[in-house]
Design a protein around this motif. Structure first.
Motif, PDB file in Angstrom:
ATOM      1  N   GLU A 118     -19.348  77.285   9.873  1.00  0.00           N
ATOM      2  CA  GLU A 118     -19.028  77.304   8.823  1.00  0.00           C
ATOM      3  C   GLU A 118     -20.065  75.933   8.123  1.00  0.00           C
ATOM      4  N   SER A 119     -19.745  74.845   8.710  1.00  0.00           N
ATOM      5  CA  SER A 119     -21.117  73.861   8.275  1.00  0.00           C
ATOM      6  C   SER A 119     -22.541  74.547   7.743  1.00  0.00           C
ATOM      7  N   LEU A 120     -22.721  75.438   8.454  1.00  0.00           N
ATOM      8  CA  LEU A 120     -24.046  75.166   8.246  1.00  0.00           C
ATOM      9  C   LEU A 120     -24.347  76.159   6.998  1.00  0.00           C
ATOM     10  N   THR A 121     -25.336  75.668   5.741  1.00  0.00           N
ATOM     11  CA  THR A 121     -26.095  76.598   4.812  1.00  0.00           C
ATOM     12  C   THR A 121     -26.796  77.102   5.250  1.00  0.00           C
ATOM     13  N   ASN A 122     -26.476  78.682   4.238  1.00  0.00           N
ATOM     14  CA  ASN A 122     -26.782  79.873   4.317  1.00  0.00           C
ATOM     15  C   ASN A 122     -28.450  79.934   5.092  1.00  0.00           C
ATOM     16  N   ARG A 123     -29.501  79.241   4.646  1.00  0.00           N
ATOM     17  CA  ARG A 123     -30.268  79.050   4.940  1.00  0.00           C
ATOM     18  C   ARG A 123     -31.087  78.717   6.556  1.00  0.00           C
ATOM     19  N   GLU A 124     -29.653  77.200   7.020  1.00  0.00           N
ATOM     20  CA  GLU A 124     -29.635  77.258   8.136  1.00  0.00           C
ATOM     21  C   GLU A 124     -29.095  77.852   9.306  1.00  0.00           C
ATOM     22  N   TYR A 125     -28.012  78.947   8.842  1.00  0.00           N
ATOM     23  CA  TYR A 125     -28.057  79.804   9.628  1.00  0.00           C
ATOM     24  C   TYR A 125     -28.957  80.743   9.260  1.00  0.00           C
ATOM     25  N   GLU A 126     -29.816  81.096   8.854  1.00  0.00           N
ATOM     26  CA  GLU A 126     -30.944  81.794   9.002  1.00  0.00           C
ATOM     27  C   GLU A 126     -31.688  81.875   9.621  1.00  0.00           C
ATOM     28  N   VAL A 127     -31.869  80.347   9.629  1.00  0.00           N
ATOM     29  CA  VAL A 127     -33.326  79.925  10.644  1.00  0.00           C
ATOM     30  C   VAL A 127     -32.421  79.439  12.255  1.00  0.00           C
ATOM     31  N   LEU A 128     -31.600  79.384  12.293  1.00  0.00           N
ATOM     32  CA  LEU A 128     -30.585  79.522  13.684  1.00  0.00           C
ATOM     33  C   LEU A 128     -29.799  80.809  14.107  1.00  0.00           C
ATOM     34  N   THR A 129     -30.989  82.058  13.844  1.00  0.00           N
ATOM     35  CA  THR A 129     -30.011  83.401  14.004  1.00  0.00           C
ATOM     36  C   THR A 129     -32.216  83.827  14.468  1.00  0.00           C
ATOM     37  N   LEU A 130     -33.341  82.686  14.062  1.00  0.00           N
ATOM     38  CA  LEU A 130     -34.970  82.790  14.292  1.00  0.00           C
ATOM     39  C   LEU A 130     -34.988  81.794  15.192  1.00  0.00           C
ATOM     40  N   ILE A 131     -34.317  81.344  15.591  1.00  0.00           N
ATOM     41  CA  ILE A 131     -33.881  79.859  16.845  1.00  0.00           C
ATOM     42  C   ILE A 131     -34.029  81.103  18.077  1.00  0.00           C
TER      43      ILE A 131
END
Length: 219
Positions: free
Chosen positions: A155-168
């Motif tokens: 929940e601490s992740l922004t939407n963009r960070e979440y998106e980047v994490l899925t790509l990682i």
């Protein structure tokens, strides 16, 4: 791909396993097995001589186990990508190698396609975690307190960070993520740094494991 453009070393204390893997891999036109080792000391010695692109490393070996070999290679600054070959009973060892930054994880009873994909992915700078290993590790989050803490990090992740994490988690590098999201590599690098801090991980493989364990998927 060019002929035999991926060089591989096999490190396992069982001769039949080494020979079986060699025969399997050399059916691929772009993979060449350049050397083998039966224990940890021999692995370190030969990798410095042959400098293979990828090392298939068994965890349970005599004269330096896989963890000690990986630690030694990292200390020496060896560029070879390391794929850990493991069995289900190696869970504790597996978690330790993750902390040390191995590049891929494949179960010994996996099919040929999984192993070949892992080799090609790590050669390209990606990470590879066999899905069944990710499922096994997901069981590590058992108590409610642990689950709550993991949820807090998500929940601490922004939407963009979440998106980047899925790509990682998909194994994409910064350049590929930037192209996919239409942003600069510098911006991606900043997002990745923030993700590492918020999830309390040290590298991409640990971030990918976090994503798999918590069933993080594309928005």
């Amino acid at each position: 791909m060019d002929e035999k453009n991926i060089t591989v070393m096999i490190s396992d204390d069982h001769a039949l396993m080494r020979e079986g893997l060699k025969q399997l891999l050399e059916l691929e036109k772009d993979i060449a097995v350049v050397c083998q080792a039966k224990d940890g000391h021999e692995t370190v010695e030969k990798i410095l001589i042959h400098e293979p692109d990828v090392l298939l490393l068994d965890i349970n070996m005599p004269n330096l186990n896989g963890i000690d070999v990986l630690r030694r290679l990292r200390d020496l600054g060896v560029d070879t990508k390391v794929i850990i070959l493991t069995i289900h009973d190696d869970k504790e060892y597996l978690l330790e190698t993750m902390k040390m930054g191995a590049d891929g994880y494949v179960l010994k009873d996996s099919d040929a396609n999984s192993l070949i994909r892992a080799i090609k992915d790590v050669k390209e700078g990606k990470t590879y975690i066999q899905p069944s290993i990710a499922s096994m590790l997901k069981e590590e989050i058992s108590s409610k307190d642990e689950a709550d803490e993991e949820q807090r990090k998500i929940e601490s992740l922004t939407n963009r960070e979440y998106e980047v994490l899925t790509l990682i988690a998909e194994g994409l590098n910064n350049k590929e993520i930037a192209k996919k999201l239409y942003i600069s590599e510098k911006t991606v690098k900043n997002h990745v740094s923030n993700i590492f801090k918020k999830l309390e991980v040290n590298d991409r493989i640990q971030a990918a494991i976090f994503a798999f364990k918590n069933n993080i998927k594309k928005i």
